[in-house]
Design a protein around this motif. Structure first.
Motif, mmCIF file in Angstrom:
data_model
loop_
_atom_site.group_PDB
_atom_site.id
_atom_site.type_symbol
_atom_site.label_atom_id
_atom_site.label_comp_id
_atom_site.label_asym_id
_atom_site.label_seq_id
_atom_site.Cartn_x
_atom_site.Cartn_y
_atom_site.Cartn_z
ATOM 1 N N MET A 1 34.548 -39.528 38.097
ATOM 2 C CA MET A 1 33.536 -38.855 37.315
ATOM 3 C C MET A 1 33.322 -39.593 35.995
ATOM 4 O O MET A 1 32.196 -39.769 35.576
ATOM 5 N N ARG A 2 34.417 -40.005 35.330
ATOM 6 C CA ARG A 2 34.275 -40.755 34.088
ATOM 7 C C ARG A 2 33.508 -42.036 34.331
ATOM 8 O O ARG A 2 32.648 -42.409 33.557
ATOM 9 N N ARG A 3 33.854 -42.705 35.430
ATOM 10 C CA ARG A 3 33.207 -43.958 35.758
ATOM 11 C C ARG A 3 31.718 -43.742 35.990
ATOM 12 O O ARG A 3 30.886 -44.519 35.532
ATOM 13 N N THR A 4 31.367 -42.675 36.696
ATOM 14 C CA THR A 4 29.967 -42.375 36.970
ATOM 15 C C THR A 4 29.199 -42.145 35.683
ATOM 16 O O THR A 4 28.122 -42.705 35.480
ATOM 17 N N VAL A 39 29.747 -46.555 23.610
ATOM 18 C CA VAL A 39 29.729 -45.111 23.395
ATOM 19 C C VAL A 39 30.776 -44.424 24.258
ATOM 20 O O VAL A 39 31.409 -43.467 23.842
ATOM 21 N N PHE A 40 30.992 -44.916 25.466
ATOM 22 C CA PHE A 40 31.921 -44.263 26.380
ATOM 23 C C PHE A 40 33.244 -44.992 26.528
ATOM 24 O O PHE A 40 33.977 -44.750 27.478
ATOM 25 N N SER A 41 33.565 -45.832 25.591
ATOM 26 C CA SER A 41 34.868 -46.483 25.610
ATOM 27 C C SER A 41 35.955 -45.420 25.469
ATOM 28 O O SER A 41 35.930 -44.608 24.550
ATOM 29 N N GLY A 42 36.865 -45.384 26.412
ATOM 30 C CA GLY A 42 37.936 -44.402 26.371
ATOM 31 C C GLY A 42 37.500 -42.990 26.715
ATOM 32 O O GLY A 42 38.163 -42.027 26.340
ATOM 33 N N PHE A 43 36.397 -42.842 27.434
ATOM 34 C CA PHE A 43 35.885 -41.510 27.756
ATOM 35 C C PHE A 43 36.876 -40.745 28.625
ATOM 36 O O PHE A 43 37.369 -41.238 29.623
ATOM 37 N N ASP A 44 37.156 -39.508 28.224
ATOM 38 C CA ASP A 44 38.091 -38.648 28.949
ATOM 39 C C ASP A 44 37.516 -37.236 28.966
ATOM 40 O O ASP A 44 37.482 -36.567 27.935
ATOM 41 N N PRO A 45 37.052 -36.760 30.136
ATOM 42 C CA PRO A 45 36.430 -35.440 30.171
ATOM 43 C C PRO A 45 37.387 -34.301 29.841
ATOM 44 O O PRO A 45 36.933 -33.213 29.498
ATOM 45 N N ALA A 51 34.882 -35.889 24.121
ATOM 46 C CA ALA A 51 33.844 -36.019 25.148
ATOM 47 C C ALA A 51 32.511 -35.484 24.630
ATOM 48 O O ALA A 51 31.466 -36.108 24.815
ATOM 49 N N LEU A 52 32.569 -34.354 23.967
ATOM 50 C CA LEU A 52 31.346 -33.754 23.422
ATOM 51 C C LEU A 52 30.718 -34.659 22.365
ATOM 52 O O LEU A 52 29.497 -34.857 22.342
#
Length: 133
Positions: A1-4, A39-45, A51-52
């Motif tokens: 999901m993060r990758r998507t 912007v999404f470097s290190g994104f973790d839902p 994330a927000l």
């Protein structure tokens, strides 16, 4: 999901970073400024606060870039904007979020936006065809 999600936003940024909507300007802008992809470097839902924050930044960027995008990719960007905005709305509504709640929201919103994967594919193809090299 993060990758998507990261792929969707990166592809949208690649496909529409431009000042006047021409393919040439778009590709030149992408080559000269790749910082928006971070912007999404290190994104973790599961990290709801971060994330927000990242999603809000992506939403602002997509909104600005949509106006500059060539007509042939605007509908796909609209799909991505709707997806990111839905994620922002749902996460912002949580009062005391648990990581599992945030992850479930990502799963549900992704399921509710089945066109987002096709939009990302279309944007990637547009970028590959027009900006490769």
């Amino acid at each position: 999901m993060r990758r998507t999600l990261a792929l969707l936003c990166l592809v949208a940024l690649v496909a529409c970073r431009s000042g006047g909507g021409s393919v040439e300007e778009l590709c030149d802008a992408v080559r000269s400024d790749r910082s928006t992809a971070a912007v999404f470097s290190g994104f973790d839902p599961s990290d709801t606060e971060r994330a927000l924050e990242q999603l809000r930044q992506a939403r602002l960027t997509l909104g600005e870039l949509r106006d500059a995008a060539p007509d042939e990719v605007r509908d796909d960007i609209d799909v991505e904007i709707a997806y990111v905005q839905a994620l922002v709305d749902e996460l912002a509504a949580l009062t005391d979020p648990e990581p599992a709640q945030s992850v479930e929201i990502f799963r549900q919103v992704t399921a509710d936006h089945p066109g987002v994967a096709a939009a990302a594919t279309n944007l990637a193809a547009f970028s590959q065809e027009n900006c490769a090299g």
